[in-house]
Design a protein around this motif. Structure first.
Motif, short mmCIF file in Angstrom:
data_model
loop_
_atom_site.label_atom_id
_atom_site.label_comp_id
_atom_site.label_asym_id
_atom_site.label_seq_id
_atom_site.Cartn_x
_atom_site.Cartn_y
_atom_site.Cartn_z
N HIS A 147 0.59 -1.46 -0.22
CA HIS A 147 0.12 0.24 -0.03
C HIS A 147 1.02 1.65 -0.12
CE1 HIS A 147 -4.39 -1.03 0.08
NE2 HIS A 147 -3.92 -2.12 0.95
N SER A 148 2.13 1.07 0.55
CA SER A 148 2.91 2.64 1.04
C SER A 148 3.24 2.51 -0.28
CB SER A 148 3.53 2.08 1.98
OG SER A 148 4.70 2.99 2.51
N ARG A 183 4.29 6.11 -5.96
CA ARG A 183 3.89 5.63 -6.50
C ARG A 183 4.76 6.90 -7.60
NH1 ARG A 183 8.05 3.14 -9.75
NH2 ARG A 183 7.10 2.94 -12.02
N LEU A 184 3.68 7.43 -7.70
CA LEU A 184 3.48 8.04 -8.68
C LEU A 184 4.68 9.78 -8.61
CD1 LEU A 184 2.48 9.82 -11.74
CD2 LEU A 184 0.89 10.55 -10.34
N ASP A 185 4.54 10.25 -7.38
CA ASP A 185 5.40 11.11 -7.04
C ASP A 185 7.11 10.23 -7.19
OD1 ASP A 185 4.19 13.30 -5.57
OD2 ASP A 185 4.58 13.27 -4.29
N HIS A 225 9.48 13.10 -9.65
CA HIS A 225 9.76 14.11 -9.13
C HIS A 225 11.33 13.04 -8.32
CE1 HIS A 225 7.26 16.33 -10.17
NE2 HIS A 225 5.56 15.47 -9.15
N ALA A 226 11.47 12.29 -8.32
CA ALA A 226 12.45 11.26 -7.38
C ALA A 226 13.89 11.23 -7.84
CB ALA A 226 11.97 10.18 -7.12
N HIS A 259 12.55 1.64 -5.77
CA HIS A 259 11.24 1.75 -5.44
C HIS A 259 10.41 0.77 -6.53
CE1 HIS A 259 6.93 3.01 -6.15
NE2 HIS A 259 7.58 4.05 -4.64
N LEU A 260 11.23 0.09 -7.77
CA LEU A 260 10.86 -0.51 -8.64
C LEU A 260 11.66 -2.22 -8.38
CD1 LEU A 260 12.01 1.50 -11.91
CD2 LEU A 260 9.32 0.72 -11.40
#
Length: 113
Positions: free
Chosen positions: A64-65, A70-72, A76-77, A85-86
């Motif tokens: 969930h987190s 995901r989009l942010d 932007h990261a 993240h991936l």
């Protein structure tokens, strides 16, 4: 003769989308990828607990987190944060599918072939 331009990241800007973001991560320029040995990366994120050690509740919470951010992260990261993240998303989702191989598929989510 017209040639396609090459973006700063080394990929042609001809709209070719044959490679997924996961496949391109190691080739992105800029930030170094987070150290996979367990130390903090440039963005301060740790790789996380081994998904096999998480309870079902913790696994779902972690997914969930990741999906919430995901989009942010994508937009932007830093490259290292996106790579982390991936990787983490793939680890957690792979573990979920291993635990729930017969997961219920909602018929309303199916498309005609």
């Amino acid at each position: 003769m017209m040639t396609g331009s090459v973006r700063e990241d080394g990929f042609a800007s001809n709209g070719n989308t044959e490679m997924s973001p996961e496949q391109r991560v190691p080739e992105w320029g800029g930030d170094d990828l987070a150290d996979r040995a367990g130390t903090a990366g440039l963005d301060g994120d740790l790789p996380g607990v081994d998904p096999t050690e998480l309870t079902d509740e913790d696994l779902i919470r972690e997914m969930h987190s990741l999906h919430r951010t995901r989009l942010d992260t994508l937009r932007h990261a830093a490259d290292s944060a996106l790579a982390n993240h991936l990787r983490r998303t793939a680890e957690l989702e792979t573990e979920y599918l291993a635990r729930h191989p017969g997961r219920e598929v909602d018929p309303s989510r199916l498309r005609d072939a």
